[in-house]
Design a protein around this motif. Structure first.
Motif, PDB file in Angstrom:
ATOM      1  N   ILE A 244       0.860  -1.185   0.000  1.00 43.86           N
ATOM      2  CA  ILE A 244       0.000   0.000   0.000  1.00 43.86           C
ATOM      3  C   ILE A 244       0.896   1.234   0.000  1.00 43.86           C
ATOM      4  CG2 ILE A 244      -1.836   1.250   1.186  1.00 43.86           C
ATOM      5  CD1 ILE A 244      -2.739  -1.358   2.424  1.00 43.86           C
ATOM      6  N   LYS A 247       0.689   5.251   2.300  1.00 47.46           N
ATOM      7  CA  LYS A 247      -0.154   5.161   3.487  1.00 47.46           C
ATOM      8  C   LYS A 247       0.645   4.598   4.653  1.00 47.46           C
ATOM      9  CE  LYS A 247      -3.800   4.971   6.157  1.00 47.46           C
ATOM     10  NZ  LYS A 247      -4.408   6.193   6.711  1.00 47.46           N
ATOM     11  N   ASP A 278      -7.257   1.121   8.821  1.00 45.18           N
ATOM     12  CA  ASP A 278      -8.123   2.094   8.164  1.00 45.18           C
ATOM     13  C   ASP A 278      -9.142   1.314   7.347  1.00 45.18           C
ATOM     14  OD1 ASP A 278      -9.319   4.049   6.583  1.00 45.18           O
ATOM     15  OD2 ASP A 278      -7.487   5.255   6.489  1.00 45.18           O
ATOM     16  N   ASP A 279     -10.429   1.654   7.519  1.00 44.58           N
ATOM     17  CA  ASP A 279     -11.493   0.923   6.821  1.00 44.58           C
ATOM     18  C   ASP A 279     -11.394   1.051   5.305  1.00 44.58           C
ATOM     19  OD1 ASP A 279     -12.501   0.143   9.247  1.00 44.58           O
ATOM     20  OD2 ASP A 279     -13.959   1.775   9.383  1.00 44.58           O
ATOM     21  N   LYS A 280     -10.660   2.047   4.809  1.00 46.27           N
ATOM     22  CA  LYS A 280     -10.525   2.234   3.360  1.00 46.27           C
ATOM     23  C   LYS A 280      -9.597   1.195   2.730  1.00 46.27           C
ATOM     24  CE  LYS A 280     -11.256   7.239   3.596  1.00 46.27           C
ATOM     25  NZ  LYS A 280     -10.656   8.563   3.308  1.00 46.27           N
ATOM     26  N   TYR A 281      -8.783   0.556   3.554  1.00 45.94           N
ATOM     27  CA  TYR A 281      -7.802  -0.384   3.024  1.00 45.94           C
ATOM     28  C   TYR A 281      -8.025  -1.769   3.639  1.00 45.94           C
ATOM     29  CZ  TYR A 281      -5.391   3.960   1.799  1.00 45.94           C
ATOM     30  OH  TYR A 281      -5.077   5.202   1.323  1.00 45.94           O
ATOM     31  N   PHE A 282      -7.901  -2.785   2.791  1.00 50.11           N
ATOM     32  CA  PHE A 282      -7.969  -4.160   3.285  1.00 50.11           C
ATOM     33  C   PHE A 282      -6.539  -4.677   3.436  1.00 50.11           C
ATOM     34  CE2 PHE A 282      -8.192  -8.807   2.362  1.00 50.11           C
ATOM     35  CZ  PHE A 282      -8.828  -9.168   3.543  1.00 50.11           C
ATOM     36  N   VAL A 283      -6.138  -4.908   4.668  1.00 51.98           N
ATOM     37  CA  VAL A 283      -4.786  -5.373   4.966  1.00 51.98           C
ATOM     38  C   VAL A 283      -4.796  -6.888   5.050  1.00 51.98           C
ATOM     39  CG1 VAL A 283      -2.876  -5.280   6.595  1.00 51.98           C
ATOM     40  CG2 VAL A 283      -4.249  -3.238   6.178  1.00 51.98           C
ATOM     41  N   TYR A 287       1.500  -9.254   4.863  1.00 53.09           N
ATOM     42  CA  TYR A 287       2.093  -8.135   4.120  1.00 53.09           C
ATOM     43  C   TYR A 287       3.445  -7.773   4.734  1.00 53.09           C
ATOM     44  CZ  TYR A 287      -1.798  -6.619   1.097  1.00 53.09           C
ATOM     45  OH  TYR A 287      -2.741  -6.519   0.108  1.00 53.09           O
TER      46      TYR A 287
END
Length: 375
Positions: A244, A247, A278-283, A287
């Motif tokens: 990502i 970020k 962060d809910d905007k990103y799927f971790v 990773y």
């Protein structure tokens, strides 16, 4: 004096004059001057970078309670499950020795049961006629009931060996592999037809699925022994993920290993930190990540660029050269340094904000022009 001698003397005189003119021009060249730079105030942070990965805080391996072959897999990786959901079924492949032994136990139990039933029926008739005592009758009844229960148990054991379950167990059949926790299935390392081993005291068993809570992630990495002593539990850090870009996720350091491990000649210590997602990103689990840890920070301190520093050959003390006046002369001054971020360094003693410090290997344009003329 001959004419030839006069010519030679004339040539020598001309050459001498030419040399004098050249030396005069050489001496008229400007003195080499160096550009300077003044100290400035800035904020400096000293950071340590820990490499590692992000993994789920809670992760559960689902293992079978019976050995056999995977008969069917009902879910896929990425599926959201709740505790009790069916994941797969196992087809039992009986062990020949165990099956033979169980069959033998059933036959022995049946013989005992048949004999006990005959004795019970005879004693009941005799008891009804008053021939035998109640104690003898109750003893035969107890033997009959025990043999009946032993036969039932032997048949149940045989069913479990054959099918992995028995009729009395209902939904708790060992052949049904169910989720033991809620979350996401992050891995199913087996396929239909794979042979699996049950989990017991001597073997951890084959993992059929791994379930994790993907809403709670932690950073797990390693730091060098030279920096681990400056880490403090509860410190705020930033985690950057390779997958990502642009970020950074805030995290809080919660674990520092008390014992290090040697890797490639250097001792590394494991650290862990709770990551705020962060809910905007799927971790995704696994990773690769780097954690920036602030070891020391100072705001608005007198600083210079590290490229201005030199070190004494004998004492190895750092120093700079400060301009005295406009004649291009510089004075060597020893400095005392503070925190550094690799580019700027704090100056505690030795120079002031008004001092002009020599920039090494960077002369003025006049020097560069002289070099061109010489060439």
């Amino acid at each position: 004096m001959s004419k030839r001698a006069k010519i030679i003397l004339g040539i020598i005189a001309v050459l001498f004059v030419a040399v004098l003119i050249w030396l005069g021009k050489k001496n008229q060249k400007s003195i080499i001057t160096y550009e300077t730079e003044k100290p400035f105030k800035t904020s400096i942070e000293r950071k340590a970078v820990a490499t590692g990965k992000v993994i789920p805080l809670e992760e559960v391996d689902i293992k079978p309670q019976i050995s056999g072959i995977i008969d069917k897999i009902y879910l896929e990786e990425g599926a959201i499950v709740k505790a009790g959901d069916l994941i797969a079924t196992v087809r039992v492949v009986p062990n020949i020795q165990s099956l033979n032994s169980a069959n033998g136990l059933v036959k022995n139990a049946r013989l005992t049961y048949d004999n006990a039933k005959i004795q019970y029926d005879r004693n009941k008739k005799l008891f009804d006629k008053g021939v035998i005592s109640r104690q003898d009758y109750e003893t035969s009844l107890l033997n009959f009931n025990n043999s009946k229960q032993s036969l039932y148990n032997a048949k149940s054991d045989l069913d479990i060996i054959k099918r992995g379950t028995t009729a009395g167990l209902g939904r708790t059949a060992n052949t049904n592999i169910r989720a033991t926790a809620s979350g996401m299935i992050v891995e199913i390392p087996v396929k239909k037809g794979y042979q699996v081993i049950q989990s017991n005291n001597f073997n951890e068993g084959t993992t059929i699925a791994t379930i994790a809570d993907m809403t709670k992630m932690i950073f797990e990495g390693k730091v060098d022994e030279s920096e681990v002593g400056k880490l403090v539990k509860g410190s705020d850090i930033e985690v950057a993920l390779g997958a990502i870009d642009g970020k950074k996720f805030p995290a809080k350091l919660n674990f520092i290993a008390p014992k290090g491990t040697e890797e490639s000649g250097a001792v590394q210590f494991k650290i862990k930190a709770d990551v705020s997602l962060d809910d905007k990103y799927f971790v995704r689990a696994g990773y690769s990540a780097n954690a920036n840890i602030v070891l020391e920070k100072k705001d608005s301190v007198l600083s210079i660029k590290e490229s201005l520093l030199r070190f004494d050959k004998e004492s190895e003390e750092p120093y700079v050269e400060v301009k005295l006046n406009d004649n291009g002369k510089f004075e060597k001054k020893t400095v005392k340094l503070g925190v550094s971020d690799g580019v700027n360094v704090e100056v505690l003693e030795g120079v002031t904000a008004n001092d002009e410090i020599k920039i090494w290997n960077k002369a003025s344009k006049d020097k560069d022009k002289d070099k061109e003329e010489d060439s």
